[in-house]
Scaffold this motif. Structure first.
Motif, short mmCIF file in Angstrom:
data_model
loop_
_atom_site.label_atom_id
_atom_site.label_comp_id
_atom_site.label_asym_id
_atom_site.label_seq_id
_atom_site.Cartn_x
_atom_site.Cartn_y
_atom_site.Cartn_z
N TYR A 46 1.80 9.34 -10.84
CA TYR A 46 2.43 10.41 -10.17
C TYR A 46 3.75 10.30 -10.04
O TYR A 46 4.42 9.85 -9.27
CB TYR A 46 1.85 10.19 -8.84
CG TYR A 46 0.31 10.47 -8.55
CD1 TYR A 46 -0.46 11.72 -8.80
CD2 TYR A 46 -0.71 9.16 -8.63
CE1 TYR A 46 -1.76 11.72 -8.68
CE2 TYR A 46 -2.02 9.20 -8.89
CZ TYR A 46 -2.49 10.60 -8.74
OH TYR A 46 -3.96 10.50 -8.82
N PHE A 75 -2.28 17.07 -8.71
CA PHE A 75 -2.23 17.47 -6.97
C PHE A 75 -0.96 18.21 -6.95
O PHE A 75 -0.27 18.17 -6.03
CB PHE A 75 -2.67 16.43 -6.11
CG PHE A 75 -3.85 15.63 -6.25
CD1 PHE A 75 -4.79 16.39 -5.79
CD2 PHE A 75 -4.14 14.33 -6.51
CE1 PHE A 75 -6.02 15.93 -5.81
CE2 PHE A 75 -5.37 13.80 -6.71
CZ PHE A 75 -6.37 14.56 -6.30
N ARG A 141 -7.04 18.40 1.05
CA ARG A 141 -7.42 18.72 -0.32
C ARG A 141 -8.91 19.22 -0.07
O ARG A 141 -9.73 19.15 0.98
CB ARG A 141 -7.33 17.71 -1.30
CG ARG A 141 -8.19 16.46 -1.07
CD ARG A 141 -7.90 15.26 -2.30
NE ARG A 141 -8.91 14.57 -2.67
CZ ARG A 141 -8.64 13.32 -3.02
NH1 ARG A 141 -7.88 12.97 -3.70
NH2 ARG A 141 -9.89 12.46 -3.39
N ASN A 281 -13.11 14.83 -14.11
CA ASN A 281 -13.46 13.48 -13.47
C ASN A 281 -14.84 13.71 -12.63
O ASN A 281 -14.50 13.77 -11.34
CB ASN A 281 -12.19 12.89 -13.00
CG ASN A 281 -11.63 13.68 -11.76
OD1 ASN A 281 -11.79 14.82 -11.81
ND2 ASN A 281 -10.81 12.78 -10.98
N ASP A 304 -15.03 8.47 -12.37
CA ASP A 304 -14.27 7.72 -11.64
C ASP A 304 -15.20 6.56 -11.01
O ASP A 304 -16.15 6.85 -10.21
CB ASP A 304 -13.64 8.61 -10.21
CG ASP A 304 -12.77 9.67 -10.86
OD1 ASP A 304 -12.43 9.62 -11.97
OD2 ASP A 304 -12.44 10.30 -10.03
N TYR A 306 -15.56 3.40 -8.82
CA TYR A 306 -15.12 2.34 -7.65
C TYR A 306 -16.25 1.40 -7.08
O TYR A 306 -16.67 1.58 -6.20
CB TYR A 306 -14.41 3.17 -6.68
CG TYR A 306 -13.22 3.93 -7.02
CD1 TYR A 306 -11.94 3.30 -7.18
CD2 TYR A 306 -13.23 5.44 -7.09
CE1 TYR A 306 -10.85 3.80 -7.71
CE2 TYR A 306 -12.16 6.37 -7.54
CZ TYR A 306 -11.07 5.29 -7.71
OH TYR A 306 -9.80 6.05 -8.20
N GLU A 338 -10.91 7.26 -13.46
CA GLU A 338 -10.21 6.51 -12.73
C GLU A 338 -11.09 5.28 -12.41
O GLU A 338 -12.13 5.20 -12.07
CB GLU A 338 -10.21 7.34 -11.34
CG GLU A 338 -9.42 8.60 -11.27
CD GLU A 338 -9.57 9.20 -9.88
OE1 GLU A 338 -9.90 8.62 -8.87
OE2 GLU A 338 -9.25 10.60 -9.80
N PHE A 376 -6.64 3.92 -11.59
CA PHE A 376 -6.17 4.72 -10.59
C PHE A 376 -5.86 3.60 -9.42
O PHE A 376 -6.46 2.63 -9.19
CB PHE A 376 -7.56 5.34 -9.79
CG PHE A 376 -6.80 6.28 -8.70
CD1 PHE A 376 -6.25 7.60 -9.06
CD2 PHE A 376 -6.66 5.52 -7.63
CE1 PHE A 376 -5.65 8.28 -8.02
CE2 PHE A 376 -6.18 6.48 -6.63
CZ PHE A 376 -5.70 7.93 -6.75
N GLU A 386 -3.32 7.91 0.99
CA GLU A 386 -3.74 7.06 0.17
C GLU A 386 -2.83 5.64 0.09
O GLU A 386 -2.86 4.88 -0.87
CB GLU A 386 -3.94 7.60 -1.35
CG GLU A 386 -5.26 8.41 -0.90
CD GLU A 386 -5.66 8.92 -2.17
OE1 GLU A 386 -5.11 8.70 -3.29
OE2 GLU A 386 -6.77 9.80 -2.18
N TRP A 389 -5.12 2.93 -0.77
CA TRP A 389 -5.71 2.93 -1.89
C TRP A 389 -4.89 2.06 -3.14
O TRP A 389 -4.08 2.98 -3.53
CB TRP A 389 -6.31 4.29 -2.38
CG TRP A 389 -7.51 4.12 -3.26
CD1 TRP A 389 -7.38 3.65 -4.56
CD2 TRP A 389 -8.66 4.51 -2.84
NE1 TRP A 389 -8.92 3.92 -4.98
CE2 TRP A 389 -9.45 4.62 -3.99
CE3 TRP A 389 -9.22 4.93 -1.83
CZ2 TRP A 389 -10.94 4.63 -3.90
CZ3 TRP A 389 -10.64 5.28 -1.78
CH2 TRP A 389 -11.41 5.18 -2.86
C1 GLA Z 1 -10.65 9.97 -5.82
C2 GLA Z 1 -9.66 10.84 -6.34
C3 GLA Z 1 -8.38 10.42 -6.41
C4 GLA Z 1 -8.05 9.46 -5.40
C5 GLA Z 1 -8.92 8.41 -5.35
C6 GLA Z 1 -8.83 7.40 -4.30
O1 GLA Z 1 -11.41 9.20 -6.92
O2 GLA Z 1 -10.11 11.68 -7.56
O3 GLA Z 1 -7.45 11.55 -6.25
O4 GLA Z 1 -8.15 10.29 -4.28
O5 GLA Z 1 -10.29 8.99 -5.21
O6 GLA Z 1 -9.01 7.89 -2.87
#
Ligand code: GLA
Ligand code: ZN
Length: 700
Positions: A46, A75, A141, A281, A304, A306, A338, A376, A386, A389
């Protein structure tokens, strides 16, 4: 990749002809690991969050890590269109130029997951309406309504402006449309009107719709299309809970709406940048949208991942399952857009990945068909929702442990790249995954605790423990190439699917079905048949009655030779074997003695198994898996100890066996001898010890 790079691509295309042939008609654009392009590895970045004088440092550190790709701008609508129709891409050109100097490719995100404040102000109808009729308040968002003409037009316009502007930027290679479509439902008048039109197109007449939804129940018949309301599927609202058939169509409609939104942007991006890939994604096991439909329009799937939240390290088989779901959407390799880089969370953050885990998580995806890795995020943000994060870099921006581990991973991946090209997971076993069933069971689980994913995980985890790769496919897929097909919890069973499964067994396949099979049709109405309906002949059983088992009751289950015992919880079918043989039953319940818990039937050239209960013990699923694999003639290459996962990629005459130790203690695995281990450059002895969170890649 454009202009001068095209020449290189053409040359490489010829060189990589075998890859292209192996993938039949698949174009370069549709492959993550495309001919002539290195494996895409990098970070979500970013630049708009950081001062310009930091960009150069960031790009240099990325390059030093071995990264070659960033995703940008998903974003940043307000920065690209600060007022309606006035586009400002200069800052992004500058950022991309800095990255290009360090040989970094760019994937651009269209920014429509966050509407600028001016959009909300000027076009209030673009804001989603909640079920209570009020609009969401702008300030985060995913605020938009998907039927709003203004929002669709503005979204297409920014996507088109971006695509036209960056069409000639050589290191822009692909696009992510929006960000994590989420299945948000909007209850505005225009969404309702679209739903009514969608139903009209689907059913043609109100009579047909009333029949399909069973509206003679509770006198819910519609007499005009305008009377149709949005069904309420929230399970916490007694009495207003909608008709299950209406709820199912509403879910299908939401997917249709968001797929259309995605397609509208994909179309303008493709028109301006025909060589670039277009993706989105997705979120693995997220189930509010039908991902088969969402993926249909993408060149390839990205997702993505996690897997680390809190608590001690566990065995993240669900991430493998998610990867297999993602690979199954287009039956092709995918990419991670991500990837976990540090502790995750918005309000509170979870566990920091221990040393080795960041690398191991990335390998797990690679082993299941991921051909590209984006972490990410690059650097943990100092502002906004975030802040907690965490990225590879902390708030301090220093390249520390997490950065170094990702860098090591990137460099290893690049070394493996030539071996990986043209390989994918080739499975003998498939599990059927289906959104109609996911949704239907979410409105009405039937018995407490039931869900399609829970049912699938019981079998999937056992197959993974056995060291066997699995394809996750939808009910429309060609099943004939699999030796073993599992269809857990397929309560929605259209006749067409039942006939296909019947033919599959007749022709020599091994099938496993279980509780609630064949209860309903695709309208979410119950079949007027004794269970398991059209699958009765293949399974060789009938089920005239069934029962839920509350949390306070359970039945002992024993194999017919009484060799093994297990515990049935949650649910039991009263299974009467007809042609089938009882493999296990209920020895201790006088009223269950006539019935079987597990059956096996020989039918045509194949075999069909049925499990009529939920077992409490993993041991049951491990034993069952052994029986099934034996029947199907599937032999795992290795028998991994608990905590070690094995996954194989093959193609181009190569077989790459990945072994991943998910535990924080060393594990020893018996392996084929004398094979190269690609990470250490050594040859295997008869066993291999893998360090805590370690990985080995064997070429077989
Ligand atoms: C998601 C979104 C990202 C970010 C991450 C962490 O996967 O795609 O933009 O917000 O979560 O929160
Ligand atoms: Zn709406």
């Amino acid at each position: 990749m454009k202009s001068n790079a095209v020449v290189t691509i053409v040359a490489c295309l010829a060189m990589a002809a075998s890859v292209v042939r192996a993938n039949d008609s698949i174009q370069a654009r549709e492959q993550v690991l495309a001919p002539g392009r290195p494996m895409l590895i990098g970070v979500d970045y970013y630049p708009e969050h950081w001062p310009r004088d930091r960009w150069e440092t960031d790009a240099r550190l990325m390059k030093e890590a071995g990264f070659n790709t960033v995703r940008l701008a998903e974003f940043a609508w307000i920065d690209m269109e600060p007022n309606e129709g006035r586009f400002e891409f200069g800052w992004l050109d500058d950022a991309i130029e800095v990255l290009a100097k360090h040989d970094i490719y760019v994937i651009l995100g269209t920014p429509t997951a966050v509407m600028p404040a001016w959009v909300a102000r000027k076009y209030p109808e673009t804001l989603r309406t909640k079920a209570d009729g009020t609009r969401v308040v702008w300030g985060g968002r995913k605020h938009n309504c998907y039927s709003s003409g203004a929002y669709r037009m503005l979204s297409q316009r920014i996507a088109q402006a971006m695509a036209e502007h960056f069409a000639k930027t050589p290191n822009v290679i692909g696009w992510q449309i929006d960000n994590e479509f989420g299945g948000e439902a909007c209850h505005c008048g225009s969404c309702l009107a679209e739903f009514q039109d969608w139903l009209k197109a689907r059913y043609g007449s109100l009579d047909e719709l009333n029949r399909a939804w069973g509206n003679h129940f509770w006198g819910l018949k519609f007499t005009t299309w305008g009377e149709i309301t949005i069904p309420d599927y929230a399970t916490d609202r007694e009495w207003v809970m909608g008709n299950p058939s209406a709820c199912l169509d509403w879910k299908r409609f939401i997917t249709w709406q968001q797929a259309r939104f995605q397609a509208e942007q994909a179309e303008v991006v493709r028109a301006a940048c025909p060589e670039d890939f277009v993706t989105h994604n997705l979120m693995g096991l997220f189930s509010s949208l039908d991902y088969y439909d969402m993926a249909a329009d993408l060149d390839f799937v990205t997702w993505d991942n996690y897997p680390i939240w809190s608590g001690k390290p566990d065995i993240p088989y669900d991430s493998s399952l998610a990867a297999d779901v993602m690979r199954g959407l287009k039956q092709r390799n995918f990419m991670i857009m991500e990837q976990t880089a540090g502790p995750c969370g918005w309000e509170s953050f979870g566990r920091n990945p221990w040393p080795g885990e960041i690398r191991k998580i990335a390998y797990q995806q690679l082993a299941h068909g991921s051909d590209g890795q984006i972490w990410f995020r690059w650097r943990t943000c100092t502002v906004g929702r975030e802040q907690y994060w965490h990225g590879l870099l902390g708030h301090d921006g220093k390249p520390l442990r997490r950065y170094r581990e990702a860098a090591q991973t990137a460099q290893e991946f690049r070394k493996l790249e030539s071996r990986l090209r043209g390989t994918t997971v080739v499975a003998d076993v498939a599990i059927v995954y289906d959104y109609d069933n996911l949704w239907s069971l979410s409105f009405q689980p039937g018995f407490a605790g039931n869900s399609l994913q829970a049912a699938i995980k019981r079998y999937y985890h056992a197959l993974t423990r056995a060291g066997v790769n699995v394809d996750i496919v939808n009910r429309r897929a060609d099943l004939s190439r699999y030796k073993l097909v599992l269809t857990p919890d397929l309560s929605i069973m259209p006749d067409e699917t039942a006939r296909k499964l019947d033919a599959y067994v007749k022709n020599g396949g091994v099938l496993l079905a279980d509780c609630r099979t064949g209860v309903k049709d695709e309208r979410n109405l119950c079949h007027e048949r004794t269970l398991p309906g059209l699958l009765s002949p293949a399974l060789g059983i009938t089920i005239e009655e069934y029962t839920s088992l509350g949390s306070d009751s359970w039945y002992k289950v024993a194999t017919s030779d009484a060799g093994s015992t297990y515990t049935a919880i949650q649910y039991a079918d009263w299974v009467t074997p007809q042609a089938a043989k009882a493999i296990a039953g209920y020895p201790d319940q006088w009223h269950m003695k006539p019935f079987a818990a597990v059956t096996r039937n020989e039918y045509g050239k194949g075999k069909a198994w049925y499990v009529g209960m939920v077992a409490k013990e993993d041991a049951f699923y491990d034993d069952l898996t052994r029986w099934l694999l034996e029947d199907a003639g599937v032999k795992p290459v290795v028998h991994p100890p608990l905590g070690v996962e094995a996954s194989m990629r093959q193609g181009q005459g190569r077989k790459l066996l990945f072994l991943m130790n998910h535990t924080d203690e060393p594990k020893t695995v018996a392996v084929p001898q004398g094979r190269p281990e690609l990470l250490s450059g050594t040859k295997t002895a008869e066993s291999l010890t893998i360090d805590r969170f370690g990985v080995a890649v064997l070429e077989l």
